[in-house]
Design a protein around this motif. Sequence first.
Motif, PDB file in Angstrom:
ATOM      1  N   ARG A 148      46.456  32.089  32.914  1.00  0.00           N
ATOM      2  CA  ARG A 148      45.867  32.807  34.049  1.00  0.00           C
ATOM      3  C   ARG A 148      46.820  32.808  35.239  1.00  0.00           C
ATOM      4  O   ARG A 148      46.991  33.825  35.923  1.00  0.00           O
ATOM      5  CB  ARG A 148      44.535  32.166  34.428  1.00  0.00           C
ATOM      6  CG  ARG A 148      43.777  32.907  35.524  1.00  0.00           C
ATOM      7  CD  ARG A 148      42.582  32.090  35.992  1.00  0.00           C
ATOM      8  NE  ARG A 148      41.662  31.834  34.892  1.00  0.00           N
ATOM      9  CZ  ARG A 148      40.698  32.665  34.519  1.00  0.00           C
ATOM     10  NH1 ARG A 148      40.550  33.806  35.156  1.00  0.00           N
ATOM     11  NH2 ARG A 148      39.896  32.338  33.524  1.00  0.00           N
ATOM     12  N   LEU A 149      47.452  31.673  35.476  1.00  0.00           N
ATOM     13  CA  LEU A 149      48.369  31.550  36.604  1.00  0.00           C
ATOM     14  C   LEU A 149      49.582  32.459  36.429  1.00  0.00           C
ATOM     15  O   LEU A 149      50.000  33.153  37.359  1.00  0.00           O
ATOM     16  CB  LEU A 149      48.814  30.102  36.751  1.00  0.00           C
ATOM     17  CG  LEU A 149      49.841  29.822  37.851  1.00  0.00           C
ATOM     18  CD1 LEU A 149      49.246  30.090  39.227  1.00  0.00           C
ATOM     19  CD2 LEU A 149      50.339  28.378  37.743  1.00  0.00           C
ATOM     20  N   ASP A 193      48.815  36.097  37.096  1.00  0.00           N
ATOM     21  CA  ASP A 193      48.137  36.388  38.362  1.00  0.00           C
ATOM     22  C   ASP A 193      48.772  37.623  39.019  1.00  0.00           C
ATOM     23  O   ASP A 193      49.986  37.687  39.193  1.00  0.00           O
ATOM     24  CB  ASP A 193      48.236  35.182  39.289  1.00  0.00           C
ATOM     25  CG  ASP A 193      47.465  35.393  40.577  1.00  0.00           C
ATOM     26  OD1 ASP A 193      46.333  35.903  40.507  1.00  0.00           O
ATOM     27  OD2 ASP A 193      48.006  35.073  41.648  1.00  0.00           O
TER      28      ASP A 193
END
Length: 514
Positions: free
Chosen positions: A41-42, A45
């Motif tokens: 997810r990071l 982003d």
Amino acid sequence: MSDEDFLQFEEDEEEQPQGKKPDCWRILVVDDEPEVHRVTRLALDGFTFADRQLEFLNAYSAQEAQKILKGSPDIAMILLDVVMETEHAGLELARWVREDLKNSFVRIILRTGQPGQAPETEVIANYDINDYKEKTELTSRKLFTLMYSTLRSYRDIMAINKNRQGLQKIIESTASLFELQSLQKFTRGALEQLSALLHIDEGTFYGADDGLAVTADGDNVIIQAGTGKFQSFVGKPLSTALPEDLCQDLMTHLDKSDITIREHDYIGSYISRTGSRNLLYLSGLEDISAVDTDLVRIFGQNLAVAFDNLYLMQRFRTNEQMMMHEVGEIIGSRCTAADDHPDRVAEISRFLARKVGLDSKSVNLLYKAAPFHDIGMVSVPDSIINKTEKLSEEERRLVEKHTETGHHILSQSSQDLFQAAASIAKYHHERWDGQGYPGGKKGEDIPIFARIVGIADVYDALLSPRSYKSAWPIDDIKDYFRQQRGKQFDPNLTDILLVHAEELAALNPIQEKA
């Protein structure tokens, strides 16, 4: 690690809800390591593709992933670990997605931290996956590249599938539209099918859009069908439903045959070969894609042909009815005492056909064909038709020939109406006991239409005065039919007639005067 590497652990983030977000690419991350979910997810982003962001769904086992996939058919991509609750849990899930779930659209990217347990060559050969990556090689930049290529592939596959669904919808809807024979039903159906076509994969009720269908006869522009806020305007002039500027806009399109697709609305104008002007208008649309536009144009072309066929069919029916009326007039004119006899025979026949259980299509066909039953009488001289004395044997044979003459006249056409009328003309003087003419047919060998018209013909003839007799009283007619039940007439039809004799007698003007 370099700053390209995305496996950099951050503080725990709160789990995001798994409900669907609008206009996002749905990505399912399947891995038993929570850190992999967080860093994925990071690393992604802020990623967007085709102006749409990512929405992450998270599963920590193959079993959990199955539950999510069953309820989310619109997942674009699965980032799938191999080793989870078992050594081959990821591979088994990939096979389940393709073979059991029958989802061939979602892109499956296999990620493994233990490539020795799932050799790339073997996995690519034996499993329907779209890419194979070792976790150590997926840097942030390479993950971005993977997302672009995979989502582009998914987008194109879904566009092709939507095109296929759209073409199938066009084929199905065109077929159904050709079955809708009234103008109002046809335009309503066209409006609904058009709306459905623009919402193929949204699962929305296709009557939810605001739409209307209008037809123009000279300056008289009438709304034939409406959905949404226009539903209450059916049967009213176009000017009563729309603001003046929009009304003028549609009127301008009505005079030319074209299709206009704008940002939020659709205008399709269809001028048939008969000169009839028709228009479909749909508003409140969103994000009409290039695929939608192409499909709608194909549908519009088919719709133009359907409008042509509808109006040609209506013209044919009008001509058919006019001819039926003219033939009835000819038959009636041969015997003025039997005024409107063909029309009454048709009414009585329709009544009996409904009571005996014929389907609506057959009832309607019989009603149209029944007035032709005595068309063969055009070959019989007036001197015989109007003779008050008993006919000679030669004259009787000449009258009986009218059945075959009528059959010869009507059977020249292959149309269902004339084929039915030809059969009625030939066999309506056959008797249930086989003693009738021209062929001595018996019982149910006599076509049902002819049996019905035969009983209706005699019933109305007895009710009516002729040159050789007075009108019979209704009680005498009922006695006659009781005597001829199972002899001259079909017993079942006779019973129906006897139950409703007085009701049917009201169709005869002689009875109304009595």
